[in-house]
Motif scaffolding. Structure first.
Motif, mmCIF file in Angstrom:
data_model
loop_
_atom_site.group_PDB
_atom_site.id
_atom_site.type_symbol
_atom_site.label_atom_id
_atom_site.label_comp_id
_atom_site.label_asym_id
_atom_site.label_seq_id
_atom_site.Cartn_x
_atom_site.Cartn_y
_atom_site.Cartn_z
ATOM 1 N N VAL A 171 52.777 74.892 -19.001
ATOM 2 C CA VAL A 171 51.842 75.789 -19.687
ATOM 3 C C VAL A 171 52.262 75.962 -21.144
ATOM 4 C CG1 VAL A 171 50.856 78.118 -19.739
ATOM 5 C CG2 VAL A 171 51.140 76.931 -17.559
ATOM 6 N N VAL A 172 53.541 76.102 -21.388
ATOM 7 C CA VAL A 172 54.042 76.258 -22.762
ATOM 8 C C VAL A 172 53.727 75.005 -23.583
ATOM 9 C CG1 VAL A 172 56.139 76.432 -24.179
ATOM 10 C CG2 VAL A 172 55.815 77.966 -22.225
ATOM 11 N N LYS A 173 54.010 73.835 -23.023
ATOM 12 C CA LYS A 173 53.730 72.591 -23.749
ATOM 13 C C LYS A 173 52.244 72.474 -24.092
ATOM 14 C CE LYS A 173 57.261 69.788 -21.454
ATOM 15 N NZ LYS A 173 57.411 68.646 -20.521
ATOM 16 N N ALA A 174 51.412 72.728 -23.121
ATOM 17 C CA ALA A 174 49.966 72.602 -23.328
ATOM 18 C C ALA A 174 49.457 73.657 -24.318
ATOM 19 C CB ALA A 174 49.230 72.717 -21.993
ATOM 20 N N ALA A 175 49.936 74.879 -24.183
ATOM 21 C CA ALA A 175 49.510 75.955 -25.092
ATOM 22 C C ALA A 175 49.947 75.665 -26.520
ATOM 23 C CB ALA A 175 50.063 77.294 -24.622
ATOM 24 N N ASN A 176 51.150 75.141 -26.687
ATOM 25 C CA ASN A 176 51.632 74.803 -28.027
ATOM 26 C C ASN A 176 50.822 73.664 -28.641
ATOM 27 O OD1 ASN A 176 53.579 76.798 -27.961
ATOM 28 N ND2 ASN A 176 55.225 75.416 -27.352
ATOM 29 N N ALA A 177 50.418 72.697 -27.831
ATOM 30 C CA ALA A 177 49.593 71.592 -28.331
ATOM 31 C C ALA A 177 48.235 72.114 -28.794
ATOM 32 C CB ALA A 177 49.428 70.527 -27.244
ATOM 33 N N ILE A 178 47.639 72.984 -28.010
ATOM 34 C CA ILE A 178 46.339 73.569 -28.380
ATOM 35 C C ILE A 178 46.483 74.399 -29.647
ATOM 36 C CG2 ILE A 178 44.556 75.216 -27.668
ATOM 37 C CD1 ILE A 178 45.158 74.201 -24.749
#
Length: 153
Positions: free
Chosen positions: A60-67
């Motif tokens: 979730v952190v990786k995806a949220a940071n990418a967004i």
């Protein structure tokens, strides 16, 4: 010192303007489509975690940071004159209103950036319920823009 900073800033603005002018409309459309595709994949990664049985904070952190990175990347600069029609990876699906309804565009873009930034903060905290709630808010901003400015297939 302030004079040197002013000169450097003016030079950067001139270079950025020149770079934008050299981008072909088809390239700008491809880059826009690529950015939105990348965000969609990361939205799916978050959704799988917040709606699934197992919550993986790291994903979730990786995806949220990418967004968040794309939301704050200045993608609006890819909506150049001549990119209201045409083909990138596929025919653009931006509605004509995107270029004429600046007030609504500003509101939906600001809302998206706010919720994307908040999603990254909430993800870092690791609370699955809070991440699910924030994901709903972020997804609503995506839907709001799609409803206003994207041609449905």
């Amino acid at each position: 010192m302030k004079f040197k900073l002013l000169i450097a800033a003016a030079a950067l603005v001139a270079i950025a303007g020149t770079a934008s002018a050299q981008i072909k409309p088809e390239e700008a459309i491809k880059w826009r489509q690529s950015g939105y595709g990348f965000m969609a994949w990361n939205m799916a990664r978050i959704k799988m975690n917040v709606e699934g049985a197992a919550y993986n904070k790291e994903e979730v952190v990786k995806a949220a940071n990418a967004i968040q990175a794309i939301a704050n990347s200045g993608m609006g600069a890819l909506y150049l004159p001549g990119t209201d029609t045409g083909t990138g990876w596929e025919k653009t699906r931006a509605k004509p209103e995107l270029w004429t309804n600046k007030e609504t565009l500003g509101k939906v873009a600001t809302a998206f950036n706010k919720e994307a930034n908040e999603m990254a903060k909430v993800a870092a905290a690791g609370d699955a319920a809070a991440a699910k709630d924030q994901f709903g808010k972020l997804a609503a901003t995506c839907k709001g823009c799609h409803d206003e400015f994207k041609i449905k297939q």
